[in-house]
Structures are given as C-alpha cells and as structure tokens.
Write a protein that holds these residues in place. Structure first.
Motif, PDB file in Angstrom:
ATOM      1  N   ASP A   1      -7.733   2.786  -3.740  1.00  0.00           N
ATOM      2  CA  ASP A   1      -7.486   1.701  -2.804  1.00  0.00           C
ATOM      3  C   ASP A   1      -7.629   2.206  -1.367  1.00  0.00           C
ATOM      4  OD1 ASP A   1      -6.603  -0.391  -1.377  1.00  0.00           O
ATOM      5  OD2 ASP A   1      -4.525  -0.327  -2.087  1.00  0.00           O
TER       6      ASP A   1
ATOM      7  N   GLU B   1       3.644  11.966 -14.689  1.00  0.00           N
ATOM      8  CA  GLU B   1       3.440  11.020 -13.598  1.00  0.00           C
ATOM      9  C   GLU B   1       2.424   9.957 -13.960  1.00  0.00           C
ATOM     10  OE1 GLU B   1       2.490  13.168 -10.096  1.00  0.00           O
ATOM     11  OE2 GLU B   1       4.223  14.458 -10.383  1.00  0.00           O
ATOM     12  N   ARG B   2       2.769   8.753 -13.576  1.00  0.00           N
ATOM     13  CA  ARG B   2       1.791   7.686 -13.710  1.00  0.00           C
ATOM     14  C   ARG B   2       1.385   7.304 -12.307  1.00  0.00           C
ATOM     15  NH1 ARG B   2       5.272   3.393 -15.835  1.00  0.00           N
ATOM     16  NH2 ARG B   2       6.761   4.619 -14.675  1.00  0.00           N
ATOM     17  N   TYR B   3       0.109   7.170 -12.089  1.00  0.00           N
ATOM     18  CA  TYR B   3      -0.326   6.738 -10.772  1.00  0.00           C
ATOM     19  C   TYR B   3      -0.702   5.273 -10.847  1.00  0.00           C
ATOM     20  CZ  TYR B   3      -0.474  11.603  -9.424  1.00  0.00           C
ATOM     21  OH  TYR B   3      -0.142  12.889  -9.144  1.00  0.00           O
ATOM     22  N   ALA B   4       0.286   4.439 -11.230  1.00  0.00           N
ATOM     23  CA  ALA B   4      -0.014   3.017 -11.300  1.00  0.00           C
ATOM     24  C   ALA B   4      -0.323   2.531  -9.900  1.00  0.00           C
ATOM     25  CB  ALA B   4       1.180   2.274 -11.861  1.00  0.00           C
ATOM     26  N   ARG B   5      -1.335   1.681  -9.805  1.00  0.00           N
ATOM     27  CA  ARG B   5      -1.605   1.097  -8.511  1.00  0.00           C
ATOM     28  C   ARG B   5      -0.549   0.047  -8.235  1.00  0.00           C
ATOM     29  NH1 ARG B   5      -6.653  -2.242  -6.098  1.00  0.00           N
ATOM     30  NH2 ARG B   5      -5.526  -2.715  -4.226  1.00  0.00           N
TER      31      ARG B   5
ATOM     32  N   PHE C   1       6.330   9.998   5.155  1.00  0.00           N
ATOM     33  CA  PHE C   1       4.926  10.417   5.260  1.00  0.00           C
ATOM     34  C   PHE C   1       4.477  10.630   6.700  1.00  0.00           C
ATOM     35  CE2 PHE C   1       0.338  10.076   5.009  1.00  0.00           C
ATOM     36  CZ  PHE C   1       0.061  10.757   3.837  1.00  0.00           C
TER      37      PHE C   1
ATOM     38  N   ARG D   1      -6.468  15.342   2.185  1.00  0.00           N
ATOM     39  CA  ARG D   1      -5.655  16.336   1.480  1.00  0.00           C
ATOM     40  C   ARG D   1      -4.368  15.719   0.914  1.00  0.00           C
ATOM     41  NH1 ARG D   1      -1.936  19.960   2.838  1.00  0.00           N
ATOM     42  NH2 ARG D   1      -1.853  19.261   4.998  1.00  0.00           N
ATOM     43  N   ARG D   2      -3.741  14.814   1.678  1.00  0.00           N
ATOM     44  CA  ARG D   2      -2.425  14.328   1.259  1.00  0.00           C
ATOM     45  C   ARG D   2      -2.464  13.019   0.481  1.00  0.00           C
ATOM     46  NH1 ARG D   2       2.114  14.479   5.617  1.00  0.00           N
ATOM     47  NH2 ARG D   2       3.345  14.084   3.761  1.00  0.00           N
ATOM     48  N   VAL D   3      -3.550  12.269   0.596  1.00  0.00           N
ATOM     49  CA  VAL D   3      -3.600  10.977  -0.106  1.00  0.00           C
ATOM     50  C   VAL D   3      -4.716  10.933  -1.148  1.00  0.00           C
ATOM     51  CG1 VAL D   3      -3.933   8.496   0.173  1.00  0.00           C
ATOM     52  CG2 VAL D   3      -2.564   9.754   1.822  1.00  0.00           C
TER      53      VAL D   3
ATOM     54  N   LEU E   1      -4.671   2.484   1.140  1.00  0.00           N
ATOM     55  CA  LEU E   1      -3.785   3.640   1.234  1.00  0.00           C
ATOM     56  C   LEU E   1      -4.244   4.572   2.350  1.00  0.00           C
ATOM     57  CD1 LEU E   1      -3.281   4.500  -2.530  1.00  0.00           C
ATOM     58  CD2 LEU E   1      -1.753   3.276  -1.003  1.00  0.00           C
TER      59      LEU E   1
ATOM     60  N   ARG F   1       9.709   6.053  -8.118  1.00  0.00           N
ATOM     61  CA  ARG F   1       8.287   5.881  -7.810  1.00  0.00           C
ATOM     62  C   ARG F   1       8.049   4.437  -7.352  1.00  0.00           C
ATOM     63  NH1 ARG F   1       4.918  10.287  -7.758  1.00  0.00           N
ATOM     64  NH2 ARG F   1       6.251  11.900  -8.574  1.00  0.00           N
TER      65      ARG F   1
ATOM     66  N   ASP G   1       6.054   2.175  -8.298  1.00  0.00           N
ATOM     67  CA  ASP G   1       5.865   1.148  -9.330  1.00  0.00           C
ATOM     68  C   ASP G   1       7.155   0.812 -10.063  1.00  0.00           C
ATOM     69  OD1 ASP G   1       4.927   3.018 -12.155  1.00  0.00           O
ATOM     70  OD2 ASP G   1       5.305   3.868 -10.188  1.00  0.00           O
TER      71      ASP G   1
ATOM     72  N   PRO H   1      -4.561  14.105  -4.090  1.00  0.00           N
ATOM     73  CA  PRO H   1      -3.536  13.962  -5.138  1.00  0.00           C
ATOM     74  C   PRO H   1      -3.865  12.866  -6.135  1.00  0.00           C
ATOM     75  CG  PRO H   1      -2.493  14.085  -2.992  1.00  0.00           C
ATOM     76  CD  PRO H   1      -3.964  13.988  -2.747  1.00  0.00           C
ATOM     77  N   GLN H   2      -4.561  11.835  -5.689  1.00  0.00           N
ATOM     78  CA  GLN H   2      -4.852  10.746  -6.620  1.00  0.00           C
ATOM     79  C   GLN H   2      -6.067  11.037  -7.473  1.00  0.00           C
ATOM     80  OE1 GLN H   2      -3.453   6.921  -5.602  1.00  0.00           O
ATOM     81  NE2 GLN H   2      -3.945   7.389  -3.497  1.00  0.00           N
TER      82      GLN H   2
ATOM     83  N   ALA I   1       0.826  -1.221   0.000  1.00  0.00           N
ATOM     84  CA  ALA I   1       0.000   0.000   0.000  1.00  0.00           C
ATOM     85  C   ALA I   1       0.854   1.261   0.000  1.00  0.00           C
ATOM     86  CB  ALA I   1      -0.984  -0.003   1.179  1.00  0.00           C
ATOM     87  N   LEU I   2       1.864   1.303  -0.865  1.00  0.00           N
ATOM     88  CA  LEU I   2       2.657   2.528  -0.998  1.00  0.00           C
ATOM     89  C   LEU I   2       1.837   3.562  -1.745  1.00  0.00           C
ATOM     90  CD1 LEU I   2       6.168   1.080  -1.903  1.00  0.00           C
ATOM     91  CD2 LEU I   2       5.236   1.677   0.321  1.00  0.00           C
ATOM     92  N   PHE I   3       2.054   4.845  -1.413  1.00  0.00           N
ATOM     93  CA  PHE I   3       1.307   5.909  -2.086  1.00  0.00           C
ATOM     94  C   PHE I   3       1.861   6.083  -3.496  1.00  0.00           C
ATOM     95  CE2 PHE I   3       1.350   7.197   2.460  1.00  0.00           C
ATOM     96  CZ  PHE I   3       0.050   6.818   2.715  1.00  0.00           C
ATOM     97  N   PRO I   4       1.053   5.810  -4.526  1.00  0.00           N
ATOM     98  CA  PRO I   4       1.594   5.831  -5.890  1.00  0.00           C
ATOM     99  C   PRO I   4       1.971   7.245  -6.357  1.00  0.00           C
ATOM    100  CG  PRO I   4      -0.758   5.373  -5.922  1.00  0.00           C
ATOM    101  CD  PRO I   4      -0.343   5.376  -4.487  1.00  0.00           C
ATOM    102  N   HIS I   5       1.441   8.272  -5.698  1.00  0.00           N
ATOM    103  CA  HIS I   5       1.715   9.635  -6.168  1.00  0.00           C
ATOM    104  C   HIS I   5       2.951  10.228  -5.504  1.00  0.00           C
ATOM    105  CE1 HIS I   5      -0.633   9.998  -2.537  1.00  0.00           C
ATOM    106  NE2 HIS I   5      -0.314  11.271  -2.435  1.00  0.00           N
TER     107      HIS I   5
END
Lengths: 353, 502
Positions: free
Chosen positions: B139, B237-241, A102, B158-160, B142, A132, A134, B163-164, A89-93
C-alpha cells in the motif's frame, strides 16, 4: 498573511484536469473542510499539500516557506505536515507503540512518555500499545493514526476522509473528539470529505469543490444560507429552487411574495429556500392572499418524515422532511407559509427551469 | 470422514514414504555404523561446500532480487516491463544448461566461486517473482504516511518497505536454498561437490549402498534445518493489510541522473543469465551445422519426455485435488498436518525421493522397479506442492454455494467435486499441470535413477552428450528444453502479475 496559501494550483493527469486554478487561504489555528463529490479533485489537492504529488503550476506557501512553486518543490518528508488517511494506513508490521513512535527520534529519552501521553490524548487505553493494528477496531485504528500524526508536532494536519470508514454513531463521536483535540492543541487542520454534515459541523471555513475547481469558500453558515449557485446549494443540504421575479426586496414566485435580501438584483432570477423555512398548516378552506397546497404523499421515516406537497395552481411539487407530528397525512389540504428570506442565486450554472 | 478426506489422508501417507525410508534406514543401520559413515572428513568437506554455497548464494540472490524488483516496480526505469520479463526469463533455462553454457564459454570455470555465480544466475528469479509481486501489492499510503512523519526516501525503504517484503524474501530464499541442496547437473558440470552430487556418484558406483543412504540422511537433515530456519524467522506475525481504502497508484520514484547506472544492473544480469546461454547455444548450433540434428533420436527423446511430463503432471494434479479441496473447504488441524507432510516431502531433493523409491521397489515390490508407474509416482511426490498452489487458489474462487446447491439436488460429494468444483477450477488445474510438467521436463536426477531401461529424455540425452564433451551434439536438446519452458515461464510471470491485481 495567511498561514497556508494555495495560489492558482493546477494539476493534470494526462488529458484529464484534476485541479484547475485552485486558490485557498487557511488561517493559523483554524479548521478548513474541503468538500466535494468523489472525483472532484479534493484528495488530489490534499496530496499536493502533503507533498505526495507535485502541482503542474501554482504556488504553495506554508508559514512563509514556499513548499512548491512551479518546478521548485519541498519533498513530503521535510514539510512537517501530518496526515490521517481514510483507512488509517497504520504500519502492519509494527505494534501500536511503534506506530505512534514512528515519527519520534528512536533513542530519545522521553519517547515512551510521549507515546503514553498521546495514547491518553486520543483516549485509548495503554494496554493496547503492544497490540498489532489488525487487532484494533476501525475507530481505534483512526485514533492511533491521529496520535501517530500528532507525535512529531506537525505544523499542519491533513485529514483525508478519516471518519468515512466508521459507522454512523462512532463517526459523530470520533469527529467531535478529533475536533476538540486539534482545537486544544491549536493545530491548523484541513479536512477532506464528501459528507456535508461533517464539513459544516467540523470546520470554521468550508470550501466546495467540483470537477477540479473551487466553487465557493466561506463560513459554514454563509455557505449554507448564501450559496453562489444551485450546485453548491444542493450539495450542502436539501434546497428548494424556484424561478422568481425580483422587485423592491420581494420575490414573486410559485409560493407567492417572499422577502429577499436587500440590495440584490432586480428582474428575473432564481431563488433558493431551505425546506425548514416552509411551514404547513392544515386548513379547511382557502382565503385570499394565501398559498395553499395538498399533501399528496407521505413516507414515515422515524424522527424525520417525508411529505410531498403539491402547490395549488402552480404544478409544483415540494419534497419536505420534517418531524412526524408536523407531517400532515396524505390528502390533507394545507396552507404553505415561508419564514425568513429567500436567497437569490447567482447567474452561473442555470441547470433547472 | 468423506471419501475426499480419506483420499487426502492416503496421499499424505504415501508422500511420507521417502521420509519414512530415511528414518527406517537410519534405524536399521544402527548408530554405530551410521556414525562411522557420517562423521568422516569426506562428509565434512561436503557439508562445508554445501553450507558455503547456500550461505553465499542466498544473500546475493536476495540483494539482487530486491534491487531488480524495486527498479522494475517502483521507479521510472525506462523499459521496466521488459526488464521485469527478462528477470523472470532465466527460469526457462534449466540450471544444468546454464552451467553448460558457462563451462563451454570458460572451460576453466570450477569450484565454489563458479558454483555461486551460476547458481545466482539460475535461481534469482525464484526470489524476484515473490518480491516483485509483494512490492506491487504494498500500500503506497504507508509510504506516504512515513514520509509525512519526516522520513527520507531511504529511511522509508528501510523501515517500511523492507520489513513488509520479509515474508516474500523468506519464502523465495527457502526455495532457492532447497534448489541448491537438490541440484545435481549444475555442480557436476563445474566439478563442485555437494551432497547431491556425492549421493548420485555413490549410487552409480555401489547402487543401493548404505553410504548413499547415509548421505541422503544428512541431506534431508540440511533440508529440515532450512525449513525450520525459515519457519523460525517467519514467526507468528501476520502482516494483514489494515483497512481497505482506495488503493492509490504509487508515484514512481524518479531516478533522474541515476537512470543510466541503474539501467546497467538489469542489463548486466540479462547478459549474464540469458545472453551467455544464448550466445553459447548459437555458437554450438552453428559449429555443429546440420549434423547435430539427428531427428530420429531427438524426436524419440522429445516424445518420451512429453509422455513423462504430461503423465506425471496429470498424476500429481489428480493426487492434489482432495488435498486442495480440503484445505479450502475444511480447514483445520488435520488439514494443516496433511499439508505439512506434503510440504516437507516436496522440499526433499529428487535424489532422496529416487533413492527411497529404488530401495522400496527393490526390496518390497520388485516388479515395480524401473517402471513407468514408479517414475510417475516419484514425480508426483516431488511436485505435489507445486500442483497444490494453483489448484488451491482456483478452488477458493469456486463458490461454495454452488457445491451446496448441487448437493441439495442429490449429488454425492465426490460427484459434486468432479462435476461442479473441478469444472470451475479447471484453469487452476491446467496451471498446476503446466507448472508440474515444467519441472518434469527438465528433471534429471530422479529420472536417471528411476526411469525404465531404454528411457532417454531430453535432459538425459543432453546430459549424456555433454558428459562426453560433445557440446555441439547436446545443443539441440538444450534448445528444445528452453523453447518448451518459455511458454510456461511466461505463464508464471503473467500469473504473478495477476495475483497482484494488475
């Protein structure tokens, strides 16, 4: 008093009972493994400890502080309990550095140094910090997740099957690394898993769950050698379970007279042997007072082979796994020996004849 | 290159026509003349109007959409499903019908404030849809992780969470911005001048004058600025899960005592965006009585609209097939380039596409001017990206192994595409056609400028009648447009929920 006390916790989802009257005590600085098949409620128990779920009833006390007691409830973010989830569950952003940092104050002077320390601690190279999530392998992600959970200095660490997504070789090494790291830091840890080897080798205390209930809690060795019932016995490893007649410290069963622990019950009971207690000695002909059998089938599997042995006159088949040089070929007549004592199972859950 | 690739290239080149037209006009006019026409206070006023409109409407839409999406997806708000449906439903009310509803309720309404109010009500669902579906896909593990690291719920948001949602917000905001630039009817109704309204006025007074073309050039520049802005903010940026662990069902946030005030937001929005059109239309229908139902005219308009909508949708979907197939089966540099072309053209306002086609047909191919072919081509250009989206998704689900099997049995690639891939992708093609026909059904600007003489679609009839302040007479047309749009809006809603896996 124990560091973490779980008292009679119950949790229902609609009509299904996820947890029924679960009580568990965890000592400070110890490692506990909660083990059970999927759907046994072990993850629910972990989520209740973390504060992601509220129990319907029961009490949860951590280091003298009541976390949950009926309706009273300390939210997850005030508990100071770290979690490493199955997939990390790492933050992807966020990059790796920001993931690890964090839970640290953002304008703290020592933040960068702490992040670097944690990277060293989980044996990751500092060059990964700007990557990142991923872009990392599964094992690296789990280490980052561990570093992130360690960063704010949690009182308790929860590991939710953190090694199950890794391949076999990596799993063992990661598990060892995590265990020694948490041990060195003196952090009380609870591991949830469905892998018995993992539970037995990782923990000081093992708790076996099934259908929302805790069946048995104790030292790994005790649980392995003295399970309360057949289910626990089979869950923790291969087991041979036989009906027997107990008398004066001896069990009479299909494998002859076998010593049992003193002070047990008398009369009809079921006993358990671990396959490694059974010896096979090839023989030419039988003799009095000995138990014989015949290898009816073998299956070569590298370091461990499987032999199916038919016990003479008893209509009983034993499936044994052993090294190849100790596995006689099919058709061999063998004498069957037993080392050590048999364990007498409790009277609960008689499932097999 | 295969026939399919060639077809995709041809479609993309054709789709560049409007952009090429603008460049060609600019070159032909020359900088001296162009700068005189562009740098004048009238254009400056239009620019300020348009920029203020976008700068005010888009942020309000974002805040509103995120708040509504969070309430409907992540809290225990009573009737969340109902409110979710009601947040999408305004899509069924064409923007100019929304404007008509408000102006006949409050005849004094005009200017920037009115423009922002009505635009927000008409367009916020374009943001709500992607934000809500991104929230559903998020998810919850997270959020649990963030909480275990000592973050209070608002900090987690705000932080998680926020942004996604960025990509969904940017995409939706771009869509709203482009609609604001392209919209005509809504702003004319409340007498608010934007580039699009000014271009149509110029066109109506001077037909094919250079003034209209120059304004169109500035409008295209605005669209490109929006596209680049979105592209720049999106970044690389890619926000791959990460990982694939068992998806935990999120525990809804308990609103507790805040439930009643929180209910007010979706309620007020539903009243403003749906209640006002409903009340106004009902009032005009009652006031008009049986007289306004001139079935001959209404039936004719409905028939013409259906012909254009279905024909245009079929044409656009057909043109989209090669492109969609290539983007799934042969991704690469060429495919990205072609797709980029379609994307840019799809974001050009209808008025620019129409202006380009008018000029090209008048100067180069006069027999095609104001023919069915030209209007269908305009629709295809405008709605190609819409057609691409669902087609691409369903072709991606058709296994490539089946194509290979059919190929090994001796079928040519084009026949494989037709007899295997498209059969399997038929639901996607149907969804494409539905989306495109919804767009055409309510299209006003390009239809007015390009349709053959004597054409009177529902939107045109509605526009003509409401322009003569015959609000009662216009009401039946508005009702029909809304009723026909409802099923398609429902489809959009269902699709967005399904793509989120639930």
């Amino acid at each position: 008093m124990s560091f973490l006390t779980i008292e009679s916790v119950c949790k229902n989802y609609g009509a299904t009972a996820a947890l029924t009257d679960v009580s568990l005590a965890v000592e400070r600085g110890s490692r506990t493994a909660v083990i059970g098949p999927s759907g046994s409620g072990k993850t629910t128990l972990l989520r209740i400890i973390a504060g992601s779920e509220t129990p319907d009833s029961g009490r949860l006390v951590l280091d003298g502080e009541v976390l949950a007691d009926g309706a009273a409830f300390v939210p997850a973010w005030r508990r100071g309990i770290g979690i490493v989830a199955q997939d990390g569950a790492l933050f992807p952003h966020l990059n790796i550095a920001d993931n690890i940092g964090f839970g640290l104050p953002r304008h703290d002077a020592g933040r960068t140094a702490r992040i670097h320390d944690l990277m060293t601690m989980v044996e990751l190279d500092a060059s990964l910090l700007q990557r990142r999530p991923d872009q990392l392998s599964g094992g690296q992600q789990q280490r980052v997740a561990l570093a992130r959970a360690l960063a704010p200095g949690p009182r308790l660490m929860l590991l939710d099957e953190p090694f199950s997504a890794l391949d076999t070789a990596l799993r063992v090494s990661t598990r060892k690394a995590v265990a020694s790291l948490l041990g060195a830091a003196g952090i009380t840890t609870i591991l949830v898993t469905h892998d018995q080897t993992e539970a037995l080798s990782f923990a000081d205390q093992v708790a076996v769950m099934r259908q929302g209930r805790l069946l048995q809690t104790g030292l790994p060795r005790d649980l392995y050698l003295h399970p309360v019932d057949a289910m626990v016995a089979e869950f923790l490893g291969d087991a041979i379970i036989l009906s027997a007649e107990i008398k004066d410290g001896w069990a009479l069963c299909a494998l002859g007279h076998i010593a049992v622990e003193q002070g047990g019950r008398q009369g009809a009971a079921r006993i358990m042997l671990r396959p490694e207690q059974i010896g096979l000695v090839p023989v030419v002909e039988g003799g009095p007072g000995k138990i014989f059998g015949k290898v009816v089938e073998t299956d070569f599997g590298g370091s461990l082979c499987t032999a199916v042995v038919e016990v003479a006159g008893a209509g009983l088949l034993l499936t044994l796994r052993r090294p190849p040089m100790e596995t006689p070929p099919a058709g061999t007549a063998v004498e069957i020996t037993v080392t050590g004592t048999a364990h007498v199972l409790g009277e609960t859950s008689p499932r097999r004849p | 290159m295969s026939w399919i690739g060639l077809a995709a290239v041809l479609v993309s080149i054709a789709s560049l026509l409007p952009l090429g037209f603008i460049i060609w006009i600019a070159v032909q006019t020359g900088w001296a003349t162009a700068s005189v026409m562009i740098f004048r206070s009238y254009v400056g006023d239009l620019l300020v109007n348009t920029m203020l409109l976008v700068a005010l409407t888009v942020p309000i839409c974002i805040v509103l959409a995120v708040a509504l999406a969070w309430l409907t997806e992540r809290t225990d708000l009573p009737g969340a499903r109902l409110w979710a449906g009601l947040a999408v439903a305004p899509l069924a009310v064409p923007a100019f019908v929304q404007s008509y509803a408000w102006i006949s309720l409050l005849p004094g309404l005009h200017g920037l404030g009115a423009g922002v109010l009505i635009s927000v009500l008409a367009y916020f669902p374009f943001l709500y849809l992607p934000v809500a579906s991104a929230l559903r896909r998020l998810d919850p593990g997270l959020e649990d992780a963030a909480a275990s690291l000592g973050h209070a719920p608002w900090q987690v948001f705000r932080r998680v969470v926020l942004p996604q949602l960025r990509l969904a917000i940017l995409g939706g905001a771009l869509l709203v911005g482009l609609h604001l630039l392209a919209e005509y009817g809504l702003f004319v109704m409340i007498r608010f001048d934007t580039f699009t309204t000014a271009i149509v006025q110029q066109f109506q007074s001077t037909f094919n004058g250079p003034a209209a073309n120059m304004l169109a050039g500035v409008l295209v520049a605005c669209c490109l600025v929006l596209l680049m802005l979105e592209g720049g903010l999106r970044g690389r940026e890619r926000y791959a899960r990460v990982g694939s662990g068992a998806a935990v069902v999120p525990r809804p946030f308990r609103l507790g005592r805040a439930t009643i005030p929180c209910l007010l937001l979706p309620l007020i929005i539903a009243i403003l965006s749906l209640g006002v059109p409903f009340v106004t239309l009902t009032r005009w229908l009652v006031a008009g009585g049986a007289d306004i139902w001139r079935f001959g005219q209404i039936g004719l308009a409905l028939g013409q609209t259906l012909v254009l909508a279905i024909g245009g949708a079929a044409f656009a979907t057909l043109l989209a097939i090669p492109m969609a197939w290539i983007s799934i089966r042969r991704p690469g540099a060429l495919q990205r380039l072609l797709e980029g072309c379609n994307y840019i053209v799809g974001s050009l306002p209808g008025v620019v596409v129409a202006l380009a086609l008018v000029t090209i047909t008048v100067r180069v191919a006069l027999p095609l001017y104001q023919t069915l072919f030209t209007i269908l081509a305009a629709y295809a250009l405008m709605f190609l990206p819409r057609a691409l989206i669902s087609l691409r998704a369903s072709i991606a689900q058709a296994p490539v192994e089946l194509e290979q099997a059919a190929g090994s049995l001796g079928r040519s690639p084009v026949r494989v595409l037709w007899s295997v891939t498209m059969r399997l992708a038929a639901p996607g093609a149907a969804a494409s056609m539905a989306l495109v026909s919804l767009g055409i059904f309510n299209e006003l600007t390009a239809t007015q400028m390009l349709a053959p003489n004597g054409t009177r679609t529902l939107a045109m009839a509605f526009w003509a009648l409401s322009g003569e302040i015959d609000y009662a007479g216009a009401a039946p047309y508005a009702v029909i447009m809304v009723l026909f749009s409802l099923p398609l809006t429902w489809l959009l809603y269902v699709q967005s929920r399904r793509s989120a896996g639930r």
